[in-house]
Write a protein that holds these residues in place. Structure first.
Motif, PDB file in Angstrom:
ATOM      1  N   MET A   1       0.833  -1.183   0.000  1.00  0.00           N
ATOM      2  CA  MET A   1       0.000   0.000   0.000  1.00  0.00           C
ATOM      3  C   MET A   1       0.878   1.247   0.000  1.00  0.00           C
ATOM      4  O   MET A   1       0.556   2.213  -0.657  1.00  0.00           O
ATOM      5  CB  MET A   1      -0.938  -0.016   1.191  1.00  0.00           C
ATOM      6  N   LEU A   2       1.969   1.185   0.731  1.00  0.00           N
ATOM      7  CA  LEU A   2       2.867   2.327   0.788  1.00  0.00           C
ATOM      8  C   LEU A   2       3.482   2.611  -0.579  1.00  0.00           C
ATOM      9  O   LEU A   2       3.626   3.757  -0.972  1.00  0.00           O
ATOM     10  CB  LEU A   2       3.964   2.067   1.827  1.00  0.00           C
ATOM     11  N   LEU A   9       2.016  -7.410  -1.502  1.00  0.00           N
ATOM     12  CA  LEU A   9       1.207  -8.191  -0.568  1.00  0.00           C
ATOM     13  C   LEU A   9       1.308  -9.675  -0.891  1.00  0.00           C
ATOM     14  O   LEU A   9       1.400 -10.515   0.003  1.00  0.00           O
ATOM     15  CB  LEU A   9      -0.250  -7.732  -0.601  1.00  0.00           C
ATOM     16  N   VAL A  10       1.306 -10.010  -2.173  1.00  0.00           N
ATOM     17  CA  VAL A  10       1.461 -11.405  -2.587  1.00  0.00           C
ATOM     18  C   VAL A  10       2.836 -11.914  -2.166  1.00  0.00           C
ATOM     19  O   VAL A  10       2.984 -13.018  -1.643  1.00  0.00           O
ATOM     20  CB  VAL A  10       1.256 -11.545  -4.111  1.00  0.00           C
ATOM     21  N   TYR A  11       3.849 -11.104  -2.381  1.00  0.00           N
ATOM     22  CA  TYR A  11       5.215 -11.448  -2.003  1.00  0.00           C
ATOM     23  C   TYR A  11       5.319 -11.665  -0.487  1.00  0.00           C
ATOM     24  O   TYR A  11       5.911 -12.644  -0.028  1.00  0.00           O
ATOM     25  CB  TYR A  11       6.163 -10.336  -2.459  1.00  0.00           C
ATOM     26  N   ALA A  12       4.722 -10.784   0.293  1.00  0.00           N
ATOM     27  CA  ALA A  12       4.749 -10.908   1.753  1.00  0.00           C
ATOM     28  C   ALA A  12       4.040 -12.186   2.199  1.00  0.00           C
ATOM     29  O   ALA A  12       4.529 -12.898   3.086  1.00  0.00           O
ATOM     30  CB  ALA A  12       4.104  -9.688   2.398  1.00  0.00           C
ATOM     31  N   ALA A  13       2.915 -12.496   1.581  1.00  0.00           N
ATOM     32  CA  ALA A  13       2.196 -13.731   1.926  1.00  0.00           C
ATOM     33  C   ALA A  13       3.018 -14.953   1.550  1.00  0.00           C
ATOM     34  O   ALA A  13       3.060 -15.939   2.298  1.00  0.00           O
ATOM     35  CB  ALA A  13       0.849 -13.754   1.228  1.00  0.00           C
ATOM     36  N   ALA A  14       3.677 -14.905   0.403  1.00  0.00           N
ATOM     37  CA  ALA A  14       4.501 -16.030  -0.043  1.00  0.00           C
ATOM     38  C   ALA A  14       5.677 -16.272   0.907  1.00  0.00           C
ATOM     39  O   ALA A  14       6.113 -17.412   1.072  1.00  0.00           O
ATOM     40  CB  ALA A  14       5.003 -15.781  -1.459  1.00  0.00           C
ATOM     41  N   LEU A  15       6.170 -15.243   1.531  1.00  0.00           N
ATOM     42  CA  LEU A  15       7.243 -15.405   2.521  1.00  0.00           C
ATOM     43  C   LEU A  15       6.703 -15.793   3.892  1.00  0.00           C
ATOM     44  O   LEU A  15       7.350 -16.535   4.625  1.00  0.00           O
ATOM     45  CB  LEU A  15       8.063 -14.121   2.635  1.00  0.00           C
ATOM     46  N   ALA A  16       5.533 -15.306   4.232  1.00  0.00           N
ATOM     47  CA  ALA A  16       4.967 -15.570   5.555  1.00  0.00           C
ATOM     48  C   ALA A  16       4.585 -17.035   5.729  1.00  0.00           C
ATOM     49  O   ALA A  16       4.734 -17.592   6.818  1.00  0.00           O
ATOM     50  CB  ALA A  16       3.755 -14.673   5.798  1.00  0.00           C
ATOM     51  N   VAL A  17       4.097 -17.680   4.687  1.00  0.00           N
ATOM     52  CA  VAL A  17       3.652 -19.072   4.791  1.00  0.00           C
ATOM     53  C   VAL A  17       4.792 -20.002   5.201  1.00  0.00           C
ATOM     54  O   VAL A  17       4.653 -20.758   6.164  1.00  0.00           O
ATOM     55  CB  VAL A  17       2.952 -19.533   3.494  1.00  0.00           C
ATOM     56  N   PRO A  18       5.947 -20.000   4.531  1.00  0.00           N
ATOM     57  CA  PRO A  18       7.017 -20.905   4.977  1.00  0.00           C
ATOM     58  C   PRO A  18       7.588 -20.541   6.358  1.00  0.00           C
ATOM     59  O   PRO A  18       7.947 -21.432   7.130  1.00  0.00           O
ATOM     60  CB  PRO A  18       8.096 -20.804   3.901  1.00  0.00           C
ATOM     61  N   VAL A  19       7.645 -19.261   6.666  1.00  0.00           N
ATOM     62  CA  VAL A  19       8.162 -18.861   7.979  1.00  0.00           C
ATOM     63  C   VAL A  19       7.224 -19.354   9.075  1.00  0.00           C
ATOM     64  O   VAL A  19       7.663 -19.961  10.061  1.00  0.00           O
ATOM     65  CB  VAL A  19       8.355 -17.327   8.063  1.00  0.00           C
ATOM     66  N   PHE A  20       5.929 -19.121   8.926  1.00  0.00           N
ATOM     67  CA  PHE A  20       4.966 -19.584   9.913  1.00  0.00           C
ATOM     68  C   PHE A  20       4.993 -21.106  10.028  1.00  0.00           C
ATOM     69  O   PHE A  20       4.946 -21.658  11.126  1.00  0.00           O
ATOM     70  CB  PHE A  20       3.548 -19.115   9.547  1.00  0.00           C
TER      71      PHE A  20
END
Length: 55
Positions: A1-2, A9-20
């Protein structure tokens, strides 16, 4: 958004899934086995992924 790019946002979600997934299915059980009740107490008193606004 910034930056005005929805792909971030897609990139952040793609990184968040393996980390979580790593934390949930490897790190937490490993720490639970290693530290037992101390780790359980830590989990109860320290916020995990989301901040707590009240005690």
């Amino acid at each position: 958004m910034l930056f005005g790019d929805a792909w971030l946002l897609v990139y952040a979600a793609a990184l968040a899934v393996p980390v979580f997934s790593f934390v949930h299915w490897y790190e937490e059980p490993t720490l639970r086995r290693k530290f037992g009740a101390d780790y359980e107490e830590y989990m109860r008193t320290v916020p995990g992924w989301w901040p707590r606004f009240s005690r």
